[in-house]
Design an enzyme around this catalytic site. Structure first.
Site, PDB file in Angstrom:
ATOM      1  N   CYS A  93       9.718 -10.127 -26.222  1.00 52.89           N
ATOM      2  CA  CYS A  93      10.852  -9.489 -25.520  1.00 52.89           C
ATOM      3  C   CYS A  93      10.593  -7.980 -25.486  1.00 52.89           C
ATOM      4  O   CYS A  93      10.266  -7.381 -26.514  1.00 52.89           O
ATOM      5  CB  CYS A  93      12.164  -9.779 -26.239  1.00 52.89           C
ATOM      6  SG  CYS A  93      12.450 -11.523 -26.495  1.00 52.89           S
TER       7      CYS A  93
ATOM      8  N   CYS B  96      15.991  -4.176 -34.767  1.00 54.84           N
ATOM      9  CA  CYS B  96      15.240  -5.270 -35.345  1.00 54.84           C
ATOM     10  C   CYS B  96      13.755  -4.900 -35.446  1.00 54.84           C
ATOM     11  O   CYS B  96      13.125  -4.531 -34.478  1.00 54.84           O
ATOM     12  CB  CYS B  96      15.520  -6.463 -34.434  1.00 54.84           C
ATOM     13  SG  CYS B  96      14.392  -7.776 -34.340  1.00 54.84           S
TER      14      CYS B  96
ATOM     15  N   CYS C  50       6.394 -11.715 -34.162  1.00 54.91           N
ATOM     16  CA  CYS C  50       6.996 -12.674 -33.234  1.00 54.91           C
ATOM     17  C   CYS C  50       6.128 -12.736 -31.986  1.00 54.91           C
ATOM     18  O   CYS C  50       5.571 -11.721 -31.568  1.00 54.91           O
ATOM     19  CB  CYS C  50       8.409 -12.205 -32.865  1.00 54.91           C
ATOM     20  SG  CYS C  50       9.258 -13.367 -31.777  1.00 54.91           S
TER      21      CYS C  50
ATOM     22  N   CYS D   2      12.249  -5.165 -27.915  1.00 54.31           N
ATOM     23  CA  CYS D   2      12.294  -5.480 -29.341  1.00 54.31           C
ATOM     24  C   CYS D   2      11.099  -4.900 -30.090  1.00 54.31           C
ATOM     25  O   CYS D   2       9.952  -5.062 -29.670  1.00 54.31           O
ATOM     26  CB  CYS D   2      12.307  -7.000 -29.493  1.00 54.31           C
ATOM     27  SG  CYS D   2      12.119  -7.560 -31.169  1.00 54.31           S
TER      28      CYS D   2
ATOM     29  N   GLU E 161      11.417  -7.824 -42.994  1.00 51.12           N
ATOM     30  CA  GLU E 161      12.685  -7.104 -43.130  1.00 51.12           C
ATOM     31  C   GLU E 161      13.850  -8.061 -43.322  1.00 51.12           C
ATOM     32  O   GLU E 161      13.893  -9.134 -42.723  1.00 51.12           O
ATOM     33  CB  GLU E 161      12.977  -6.363 -41.825  1.00 51.12           C
ATOM     34  CG  GLU E 161      12.331  -5.035 -41.730  1.00 51.12           C
ATOM     35  CD  GLU E 161      12.750  -4.336 -40.433  1.00 51.12           C
ATOM     36  OE1 GLU E 161      11.933  -3.551 -39.962  1.00 51.12           O
ATOM     37  OE2 GLU E 161      13.845  -4.581 -39.908  1.00 51.12           O
TER      38      GLU E 161
ATOM     39  N   CYS F 240      20.962 -10.864 -42.827  1.00 47.85           N
ATOM     40  CA  CYS F 240      20.182 -11.228 -41.643  1.00 47.85           C
ATOM     41  C   CYS F 240      18.727 -11.374 -42.091  1.00 47.85           C
ATOM     42  O   CYS F 240      18.133 -10.416 -42.577  1.00 47.85           O
ATOM     43  CB  CYS F 240      20.323 -10.112 -40.603  1.00 47.85           C
ATOM     44  SG  CYS F 240      19.268 -10.354 -39.181  1.00 47.85           S
TER      45      CYS F 240
HETATM   46  S1  SF4 Z   1      14.074 -10.286 -29.732  1.00 46.81           S
HETATM   47 FE1  SF4 Z   1      12.193  -9.796 -30.850  1.00 46.81          FE
HETATM   48  S2  SF4 Z   1      12.207 -11.124 -32.643  1.00 46.81           S
HETATM   49 FE2  SF4 Z   1      13.704 -11.960 -31.187  1.00 46.81          FE
HETATM   50  S3  SF4 Z   1      12.539 -13.474 -29.987  1.00 46.81           S
HETATM   51 FE3  SF4 Z   1      12.424 -11.545 -28.849  1.00 46.81          FE
HETATM   52  S4  SF4 Z   1      10.492 -10.579 -29.562  1.00 46.81           S
HETATM   53 FE4  SF4 Z   1      11.052 -12.189 -31.040  1.00 46.81          FE
END
Ligand code: SF4
Length: 348
Positions: A119, A338, A115, A122, A95, A108
């Site tokens: 987190c 995101c 990832c 997310c 994206e 962005c």
């Molecule tokens: S917010 Fe999402 S993309 Fe960013 S580091 Fe944490 S898990 Fe990874």
């Protein structure tokens, strides 16, 4: 992409020149190629009409050019924010988001497919890390958006899917190429790298002496609370993180931004605002807090803080003389959190 072929889009100017020498060509061909790719948006060898046919034949045999393909895009009726979903050569989806501001067009970009930071608020990390993106794949996101809108991109944020410092070399390569005077010549000060707080990476970045902005995803004013949503907090304490921020500021003079996503009932209590203010107000570096009312993620049970709590949180920080703003939530009518467009398309 292809085994043993050189990824030319990801190479800095000197490295392309070295590649020319390895191919028994003149060094200046490297400058011509760099300009075609990074200034004139030409992504086929045949389109580079000042290169001799014999060189093009060698380039086709020994190198490749990164390609990306637009799968879909969504534009917000409210503010013109556009989300692009691109497909890479191996089928990975990434994206990229265009945000239009009075001061210019900001993109962005994603730095990884997926990832591994995990987190919990997310959508990008839900399926873990698929792979790192190459420098060329990061550049092509910017170039593709630029050509889609027919306007120059003035700002870049490395805040899409992925943790930029977990893909360090490719990300630094991206910054060096996009700011090169023979490329797009973007100002380093118009680039912001956002990290969840890889302390070693921040120290390393401080040593690069780049003038880019550093944004830290903090999201909590104490280690225990931070550990609840960010696994990286188990590896690095907030104290270590702030020491790294100080090193970055000492080396670059750039003000540090702290991102704080407000989650209802989790980290938006006034006592947490006070803890955050106490953490930041007597530091030896200039900083700024960006409060982000999160978008709801359907797959997660987090909800957005209400407006009254957001304002109260901001006012506590301001009272304690910590510079704070509330980020305008862009693209609320599209899959704006995101990683959500990617996730929703993959589900389909
Ligand atoms: S917010 Fe999402 S993309 Fe960013 S580091 Fe944490 S898990 Fe990874």
């Amino acid at each position: 992409m292809s085994n043993n072929k050189t990824d030319i889009m990801s190479l800095e100017l000197n490295a392309i020149a070295d590649e020319m020498i390895a191919l028994n060509e003149k060094k200046f061909r490297g400058i011509q190629i760099f300009e075609w790719l990074h200034q004139k948006d030409c992504f086929t060898w045949k389109g580079m009409n000042n290169l001799p046919k014999a060189l093009i034949a060698k380039l086709e045999e020994y190198t490749y050019l990164t390609q990306i393909q637009l799968v879909t895009k969504q534009t917000s009726d409210h503010d013109g924010t556009t989300k692009f979903l691109f497909k890479l050569h191996d089928g990975q989806m990434i994206e990229t988001v265009l945000m239009r501001y009075d001061y210019g067009n900001s993109v962005c970009i994603s730095t990884q497919a997926g990832c591994r930071m995990g987190c919990t608020f997310c959508a990008s990390g839900l399926n873990g890390l698929e792979r790192n993106l190459t420098t060329g794949e990061m550049l092509r996101q910017v170039y593709a958006v630029e050509s889609a809108i027919g306007k120059r991109i003035t700002h870049v944020v490395l805040m899409g899917t992925g943790e930029p410092l977990d893909n360090y070399e490719a990300v630094v390569g991206f910054i060096k190429i996009i700011t090169h005077e023979k490329g797009k010549n973007l100002s380093q000060r118009h680039i912001t790298l956002s990290t969840c707080g890889l302390v070693d990476g921040i120290h390393r970045l401080a040593g690069e002496k780049l003038q880019i902005n550093l944004a830290i995803s903090l999201h909590a004013g104490d280690d225990e609370l931070r550990k609840q949503t960010m696994p990286i907090a188990k590896k690095y304490s907030i104290d270590d993180l702030l020491t790294a921020c100080e090193a970055y500021f000492t080396s670059t003079g750039r003000r540090i931004t702290f991102e704080y996503a407000l989650i209802a009932g989790h980290n938006d209590h006034p006592s947490q605002a006070r803890a955050l203010a106490d953490l930041l107000r007597f530091r030896k570096f200039k900083c700024h807090v960006n409060l982000i009312p999160i978008n709801n993620v359907v797959e997660k049970s987090f909800a957005k803080s209400n407006q009254k709590d957001v304002i109260r949180f901001r006012d506590i920080l301001l009272d304690k003389k910590v510079e704070t703003t509330i980020r305008r939530s862009l693209g609320t009518d599209i899959d704006a959190a995101c990683g959500q467009l990617r996730l929703n398309t993959m589900k389909e």
